[in-house]
Design an enzyme around this catalytic site. Sequence first.
Site, PDB file in Angstrom:
ATOM      1  N   ILE A  28       5.572   9.368   3.963  1.00  0.00           N
ATOM      2  CA  ILE A  28       4.468   9.510   4.743  1.00  0.00           C
ATOM      3  C   ILE A  28       3.274   9.114   3.498  1.00  0.00           C
TER       4      ILE A  28
ATOM      5  N   LEU B 296       9.599  12.557  -7.868  1.00  0.00           N
ATOM      6  CA  LEU B 296      10.955  11.738  -7.461  1.00  0.00           C
ATOM      7  C   LEU B 296      12.096  12.886  -7.159  1.00  0.00           C
TER       8      LEU B 296
ATOM      9  N   ALA C  73       2.928  16.163  -1.128  1.00  0.00           N
ATOM     10  CA  ALA C  73       4.083  16.484  -1.552  1.00  0.00           C
ATOM     11  C   ALA C  73       4.615  17.948  -1.034  1.00  0.00           C
TER      12      ALA C  73
ATOM     13  N   THR D 255       7.589  24.318  -4.323  1.00  0.00           N
ATOM     14  CA  THR D 255       6.976  23.157  -4.162  1.00  0.00           C
ATOM     15  C   THR D 255       5.640  23.361  -3.011  1.00  0.00           C
TER      16      THR D 255
ATOM     17  N   THR E 150       1.703  20.018   9.064  1.00  0.00           N
ATOM     18  CA  THR E 150       2.567  19.724  10.171  1.00  0.00           C
ATOM     19  C   THR E 150       2.271  20.512  11.321  1.00  0.00           C
ATOM     20  N   ASP E 151       2.592  20.001  12.578  1.00  0.00           N
ATOM     21  CA  ASP E 151       2.494  20.703  13.776  1.00  0.00           C
ATOM     22  C   ASP E 151       3.579  22.181  13.877  1.00  0.00           C
ATOM     23  N   GLU E 152       4.432  21.979  13.072  1.00  0.00           N
ATOM     24  CA  GLU E 152       5.816  22.973  13.180  1.00  0.00           C
ATOM     25  C   GLU E 152       4.977  24.227  12.841  1.00  0.00           C
TER      26      GLU E 152
ATOM     27  N   TYR F 290      11.172  25.883   6.324  1.00  0.00           N
ATOM     28  CA  TYR F 290      10.354  24.822   6.133  1.00  0.00           C
ATOM     29  C   TYR F 290       8.943  25.070   6.625  1.00  0.00           C
ATOM     30  N   SER F 291       8.954  25.153   7.962  1.00  0.00           N
ATOM     31  CA  SER F 291       7.353  25.499   8.491  1.00  0.00           C
ATOM     32  C   SER F 291       7.031  26.643   8.244  1.00  0.00           C
TER      33      SER F 291
ATOM     34  N   LYS G  98       4.959  25.767   5.136  1.00  0.00           N
ATOM     35  CA  LYS G  98       3.915  24.948   5.230  1.00  0.00           C
ATOM     36  C   LYS G  98       2.707  25.766   5.873  1.00  0.00           C
TER      37      LYS G  98
ATOM     38  N   ASP H 225      24.197  22.189  16.894  1.00  0.00           N
ATOM     39  CA  ASP H 225      22.744  22.306  16.986  1.00  0.00           C
ATOM     40  C   ASP H 225      22.218  23.029  15.684  1.00  0.00           C
TER      41      ASP H 225
ATOM     42  N   GLY I 102      18.064  27.819  15.294  1.00  0.00           N
ATOM     43  CA  GLY I 102      16.553  28.161  15.331  1.00  0.00           C
ATOM     44  C   GLY I 102      15.748  26.932  15.818  1.00  0.00           C
TER      45      GLY I 102
HETATM   46  P1  NAD Z   1       9.215  13.416   2.055  1.00  0.00           P
HETATM   47  O1  NAD Z   1      10.195  14.373   1.749  1.00  0.00           O
HETATM   48  O2  NAD Z   1       9.441  11.986   2.524  1.00  0.00           O
HETATM   49  O3  NAD Z   1       8.299  13.005   0.747  1.00  0.00           O
HETATM   50  C1  NAD Z   1       7.987  14.154   0.101  1.00  0.00           C
HETATM   51  C2  NAD Z   1       7.470  13.648  -1.385  1.00  0.00           C
HETATM   52  O4  NAD Z   1       6.991  14.563  -2.321  1.00  0.00           O
HETATM   53  C3  NAD Z   1       8.508  12.950  -2.143  1.00  0.00           C
HETATM   54  O5  NAD Z   1       8.174  11.714  -2.816  1.00  0.00           O
HETATM   55  C4  NAD Z   1       8.875  14.031  -3.498  1.00  0.00           C
HETATM   56  O6  NAD Z   1       9.617  13.483  -4.386  1.00  0.00           O
HETATM   57  C5  NAD Z   1       7.707  14.721  -3.432  1.00  0.00           C
HETATM   58  N1  NAD Z   1       7.723  15.698  -4.034  1.00  0.00           N
HETATM   59  C6  NAD Z   1       8.644  16.846  -3.483  1.00  0.00           C
HETATM   60  N2  NAD Z   1       8.436  18.070  -4.436  1.00  0.00           N
HETATM   61  C7  NAD Z   1       7.540  17.924  -5.376  1.00  0.00           C
HETATM   62  C8  NAD Z   1       6.836  18.300  -6.379  1.00  0.00           C
HETATM   63  N3  NAD Z   1       7.319  19.511  -6.697  1.00  0.00           N
HETATM   64  N4  NAD Z   1       6.188  17.761  -7.221  1.00  0.00           N
HETATM   65  C9  NAD Z   1       5.660  16.658  -6.968  1.00  0.00           C
HETATM   66  N5  NAD Z   1       6.193  15.656  -5.919  1.00  0.00           N
HETATM   67  C10 NAD Z   1       7.181  16.273  -5.165  1.00  0.00           C
HETATM   68  O7  NAD Z   1       8.032  14.012   3.141  1.00  0.00           O
HETATM   69  P2  NAD Z   1       7.293  13.344   4.283  1.00  0.00           P
HETATM   70  O8  NAD Z   1       8.146  13.245   5.342  1.00  0.00           O
HETATM   71  O9  NAD Z   1       6.686  12.200   3.635  1.00  0.00           O
HETATM   72  O10 NAD Z   1       6.164  14.472   4.453  1.00  0.00           O
HETATM   73  C11 NAD Z   1       5.016  14.425   3.577  1.00  0.00           C
HETATM   74  C12 NAD Z   1       4.100  15.577   4.061  1.00  0.00           C
HETATM   75  O11 NAD Z   1       3.803  15.338   5.422  1.00  0.00           O
HETATM   76  C13 NAD Z   1       4.567  16.895   3.888  1.00  0.00           C
HETATM   77  O12 NAD Z   1       3.518  17.683   3.583  1.00  0.00           O
HETATM   78  C14 NAD Z   1       4.976  17.160   5.203  1.00  0.00           C
HETATM   79  O13 NAD Z   1       5.062  18.653   5.570  1.00  0.00           O
HETATM   80  C15 NAD Z   1       3.935  16.544   6.123  1.00  0.00           C
HETATM   81  N6  NAD Z   1       4.325  16.014   7.421  1.00  0.00           N
HETATM   82  C16 NAD Z   1       5.303  15.229   7.717  1.00  0.00           C
HETATM   83  C17 NAD Z   1       5.698  14.960   8.921  1.00  0.00           C
HETATM   84  C18 NAD Z   1       6.886  14.102   9.168  1.00  0.00           C
HETATM   85  O14 NAD Z   1       7.103  13.818  10.378  1.00  0.00           O
HETATM   86  N7  NAD Z   1       7.732  13.618   8.243  1.00  0.00           N
HETATM   87  C19 NAD Z   1       4.956  15.368  10.299  1.00  0.00           C
HETATM   88  C20 NAD Z   1       3.801  15.882   9.598  1.00  0.00           C
HETATM   89  C21 NAD Z   1       3.475  16.420   8.555  1.00  0.00           C
HETATM   90  O1  DAU Z   2       6.608  17.755  13.398  1.00  0.00           O
HETATM   91  C1  DAU Z   2       6.596  17.420  12.275  1.00  0.00           C
HETATM   92  C2  DAU Z   2       7.818  17.592  11.451  1.00  0.00           C
HETATM   93  O2  DAU Z   2       8.672  16.698  11.859  1.00  0.00           O
HETATM   94  C3  DAU Z   2       7.473  17.447   9.993  1.00  0.00           C
HETATM   95  O3  DAU Z   2       7.004  18.711   9.758  1.00  0.00           O
HETATM   96  C4  DAU Z   2       8.848  17.605   9.191  1.00  0.00           C
HETATM   97  O4  DAU Z   2       8.610  17.158   7.876  1.00  0.00           O
HETATM   98  C5  DAU Z   2       9.656  16.305   9.911  1.00  0.00           C
HETATM   99  O5  DAU Z   2      11.084  16.232   8.872  1.00  0.00           O
HETATM  100  C6  DAU Z   2      10.067  16.292  11.480  1.00  0.00           C
HETATM  101  O6  DAU Z   2      10.611  17.748  11.720  1.00  0.00           O
HETATM  102  P1  DAU Z   2      11.886  17.450  12.469  1.00  0.00           P
HETATM  103  O7  DAU Z   2      12.704  18.879  12.295  1.00  0.00           O
HETATM  104  O8  DAU Z   2      11.236  17.598  14.049  1.00  0.00           O
HETATM  105  O9  DAU Z   2      12.492  16.257  12.162  1.00  0.00           O
HETATM  106  P2  DAU Z   2      13.991  15.864  12.029  1.00  0.00           P
HETATM  107  O10 DAU Z   2      13.916  14.161  11.786  1.00  0.00           O
HETATM  108  O11 DAU Z   2      14.815  16.285  11.193  1.00  0.00           O
HETATM  109  O12 DAU Z   2      14.575  16.002  13.717  1.00  0.00           O
HETATM  110  C7  DAU Z   2      13.858  15.420  14.718  1.00  0.00           C
HETATM  111  C8  DAU Z   2      14.621  15.958  15.839  1.00  0.00           C
HETATM  112  O13 DAU Z   2      15.804  15.350  16.085  1.00  0.00           O
HETATM  113  C9  DAU Z   2      14.941  17.502  15.965  1.00  0.00           C
HETATM  114  O14 DAU Z   2      14.911  17.922  17.353  1.00  0.00           O
HETATM  115  C10 DAU Z   2      16.311  17.468  15.417  1.00  0.00           C
HETATM  116  C11 DAU Z   2      16.916  16.465  15.973  1.00  0.00           C
HETATM  117  N1  DAU Z   2      17.976  15.815  15.259  1.00  0.00           N
HETATM  118  C12 DAU Z   2      17.987  15.499  14.001  1.00  0.00           C
HETATM  119  C13 DAU Z   2      18.812  14.898  13.264  1.00  0.00           C
HETATM  120  C14 DAU Z   2      18.875  14.832  11.550  1.00  0.00           C
HETATM  121  C15 DAU Z   2      19.179  15.301  15.878  1.00  0.00           C
HETATM  122  O15 DAU Z   2      19.530  15.272  17.112  1.00  0.00           O
HETATM  123  N2  DAU Z   2      20.289  14.720  15.038  1.00  0.00           N
HETATM  124  C16 DAU Z   2      20.063  14.606  13.815  1.00  0.00           C
HETATM  125  O16 DAU Z   2      20.938  13.726  13.192  1.00  0.00           O
END
Ligand code: NAD
Ligand code: DAU
Length: 332
Positions: free
Chosen positions: A13, A35, A79, A97, A121-123, A148-149, A152, A270, A273
């Site tokens: 993101i 990285l 990050a 982190t 995050t909404d989590e 994780y959540s 956060k 599954d 949790g």
């Molecule tokens: P990601 O795992 O793709 O990227 C995380 C980045 O942070 C990576 O580039 C990693 O190298 C860097 N990083 C990790 N630890 C670090 C540290 N100690 N110092 C510096 N850099 C570090 O994550 P994402 O999916 O892009 O999520 C980004 C943010 O958005 C997070 O805070 C996550 O909680 C939040 N978020 C994600 C989602 C989603 O759907 N992916 C939804 C809502 C919120």
């Molecule tokens: O809601 C925001 C969150 O969304 C962010 O805070 C997290 O960083 C982000 O990873 C994401 O969390 P989820 O756990 O919802 O995402 P994930 O992509 O891991 O899984 C999405 C859904 O799919 C979840 O219900 C688990 C399921 N899943 C996941 C994987 C990897 C599967 O059924 N099969 C799979 O292989």
Amino acid sequence: MAHLLVTGGAGFIGSNFVHHVLDHTDHRVTVLDALTYAGNRASLDGLPEDRFTFVHGDITDAELVDRLVADADAVVHYAAESHNDNSLDNPRPFLDTNIIGTYTLLEAARKHETRFHHISTDEVYGDLELDDPERFSESTPYNPSSPYSSTKAGSDLLVRAWVRSFGVQATISNCSNNYGPFQHVEKFIPRQITNVIRGIRPKLYGAGENVRDWIHADDHSSAVLTILDRGQIGETYLIGADGEKNNKDVVEQILTIMGQPADAYDHVTDRAGHDLRYAIDSTRLRTELGWQPQYQDFEAGLAATVDWYREHEAWWAPAKDATEAFYASKGQ
Ligand code: NAD
Ligand code: DAU
């Protein structure tokens, strides 16, 4: 013009946000990213050198963070360790982190009186029943489920405390599930797309009834810019685009888009949790700050994402085998 320090800008993101900012504003951007396995420098290739700087470093490194925050007009903090399945396997990096890293940034923002936006995050709100009429809103109590959540949620509470106790100029956003380019192949949608490209059957956790509220990463970026511009200090904004889908429907859509039979997937073990349903009410962001999502057609966005992964195998292939080996070791 402003100078933004974007932490985690080489992640999914964060990199989408950096591209969005450089495309839509005249701001300068410095990315601070460690990285980790999740960061990819190639996601930031080709950006204009006069407006973009990359710093390889850790957000828990107080001296480095202090120097970079001193030089920025605002910090946008992406990050994090972001993957639930990894947090169930080894929670420790999530504490380092997400908690200590956020604390380190907040202390620098406090010292230099720098505007701070925290990405969350909404989590943090836990999960909803499938038929719950109420969606998550800014007043929903925190109730996180996973390591994780919970980290956060802890980082959000640190931000709130630094606002109240020390007057840090911070805002928070809690967004739903993002999809789009540059997402690591460990996550649900890219995992299934790249499985199909590799001739592996998609893997659905449990019955696949879990619901996620999908938003395109570019809409998340425009929402964050809106909050940076017009958000009220000390406030929280929920970001979502009314994109609720269950996992089974998403897998079937991916298979159909990719020309495969819609039932050509496997049910696997599954997640422990496993949160049942997330759903965001983003009324506040829309009515108070005037934000609107642009990507309203999930199927079109998903098809464009499939095309992106087809066209960028060199970007994701290095991580694919190790990711699948990890999942295989967990029966997933
Ligand atoms: P990601 O795992 O793709 O990227 C995380 C980045 O942070 C990576 O580039 C990693 O190298 C860097 N990083 C990790 N630890 C670090 C540290 N100690 N110092 C510096 N850099 C570090 O994550 P994402 O999916 O892009 O999520 C980004 C943010 O958005 C997070 O805070 C996550 O909680 C939040 N978020 C994600 C989602 C989603 O759907 N992916 C939804 C809502 C919120
Ligand atoms: O809601 C925001 C969150 O969304 C962010 O805070 C997290 O960083 C982000 O990873 C994401 O969390 P989820 O756990 O919802 O995402 P994930 O992509 O891991 O899984 C999405 C859904 O799919 C979840 O219900 C688990 C399921 N899943 C996941 C994987 C990897 C599967 O059924 N099969 C799979 O292989």
